[in-house]
Design a protein around this motif. Structure first.
Motif, PDB file in Angstrom:
ATOM      1  N   THR A  60      46.262  22.345   7.341  1.00  0.00           N
ATOM      2  CA  THR A  60      45.953  22.044   8.714  1.00  0.00           C
ATOM      3  C   THR A  60      46.580  20.869   9.156  1.00  0.00           C
ATOM      4  O   THR A  60      47.371  20.657  10.229  1.00  0.00           O
ATOM      5  N   ASN A  61      46.290  19.727   8.270  1.00  0.00           N
ATOM      6  CA  ASN A  61      46.990  18.412   8.620  1.00  0.00           C
ATOM      7  C   ASN A  61      48.425  18.290   8.398  1.00  0.00           C
ATOM      8  O   ASN A  61      48.990  17.620   9.130  1.00  0.00           O
ATOM      9  N   GLN A  62      48.928  19.360   7.961  1.00  0.00           N
ATOM     10  CA  GLN A  62      50.346  19.268   7.819  1.00  0.00           C
ATOM     11  C   GLN A  62      51.198  19.857   8.872  1.00  0.00           C
ATOM     12  O   GLN A  62      52.435  19.697   8.936  1.00  0.00           O
ATOM     13  N   PHE A  63      50.531  20.153   9.722  1.00  0.00           N
ATOM     14  CA  PHE A  63      51.169  20.753  11.158  1.00  0.00           C
ATOM     15  C   PHE A  63      50.603  19.861  12.181  1.00  0.00           C
ATOM     16  O   PHE A  63      50.871  20.263  13.585  1.00  0.00           O
ATOM     17  N   GLU A  64      50.070  18.561  11.810  1.00  0.00           N
ATOM     18  CA  GLU A  64      49.707  17.637  13.163  1.00  0.00           C
ATOM     19  C   GLU A  64      50.883  16.444  13.129  1.00  0.00           C
ATOM     20  O   GLU A  64      51.749  16.767  13.649  1.00  0.00           O
ATOM     21  N   THR A 101      47.253  14.087   0.571  1.00  0.00           N
ATOM     22  CA  THR A 101      46.716  15.368   0.135  1.00  0.00           C
ATOM     23  C   THR A 101      45.922  14.880  -1.118  1.00  0.00           C
ATOM     24  O   THR A 101      44.991  15.511  -1.189  1.00  0.00           O
ATOM     25  N   PHE A 102      46.369  14.236  -1.970  1.00  0.00           N
ATOM     26  CA  PHE A 102      45.787  13.737  -2.956  1.00  0.00           C
ATOM     27  C   PHE A 102      44.512  13.414  -2.825  1.00  0.00           C
ATOM     28  O   PHE A 102      43.309  13.576  -3.431  1.00  0.00           O
ATOM     29  N   VAL A 103      44.299  12.354  -1.728  1.00  0.00           N
ATOM     30  CA  VAL A 103      42.880  11.979  -1.669  1.00  0.00           C
ATOM     31  C   VAL A 103      42.295  12.866  -1.108  1.00  0.00           C
ATOM     32  O   VAL A 103      41.038  13.072  -1.292  1.00  0.00           O
TER      33      VAL A 103
END
Length: 136
Positions: A60-64, A101-103
């Motif tokens: 979801t964060n990848q679309f913010e 993402t890794f975190v």
């Protein structure tokens, strides 16, 4: 040359697909481990185990913030703000999303996640300033 900005944009798109793959793998694992059944998640995804929920939240964060990134890339290309600085900032933003993402799907240390997120936002602000200075 506008291609300098196309590559980080394509890399960010690729990263979004990779994160979607992580979501798929983690959700599949939840079903295989019998941690959830289809009925458990048919209406809401809250019943997935935490690793699957973290991956979905990151997806979801990848679309913010990346929405601003893509808008800035398009505006930069339109006004000719396509120099080395803009390309470096774009790549740094993409790197920040990968580290985020890794975190997020790893240790999920909120303080570290916030720092990485902030660095990505700083890249976006600098891209915006660079566009403005090009236009003036």
């Amino acid at each position: 040359m506008t291609l300098k900005l196309i590559y980080p944009a394509l890399a960010q798109i690729l990263w979004t697909f990779i994160v979607l793959g992580i979501v798929f793998v983690r959700r599949r694992r939840a079903f295989l481990d019998k941690a959830v059944s289809p009925a458990d998640v048919a209406v809401s995804t809250e019943r997935y185990p935490e690793p699957a929920r973290l991956a979905a939240a990151n997806y979801t964060n990848q679309f913010e913030a990346p929405v601003l990134f893509f808008a800035l890339i398009m505006v930069a290309m339109e006004v000719g703000a396509v120099g080395t600085l803009m390309a470096v900032l774009a790549w740094l933003f993409v790197l920040s999303r990968v580290v985020h993402t890794f975190v997020h799907v790893g240790s999920n240390r909120l303080h570290l996640r916030a720092i990485v997120f902030g660095l990505g936002i700083a890249c976006l602000v600098c891209m915006w300033i660079s566009i403005l200075t090009t236009m003036l």
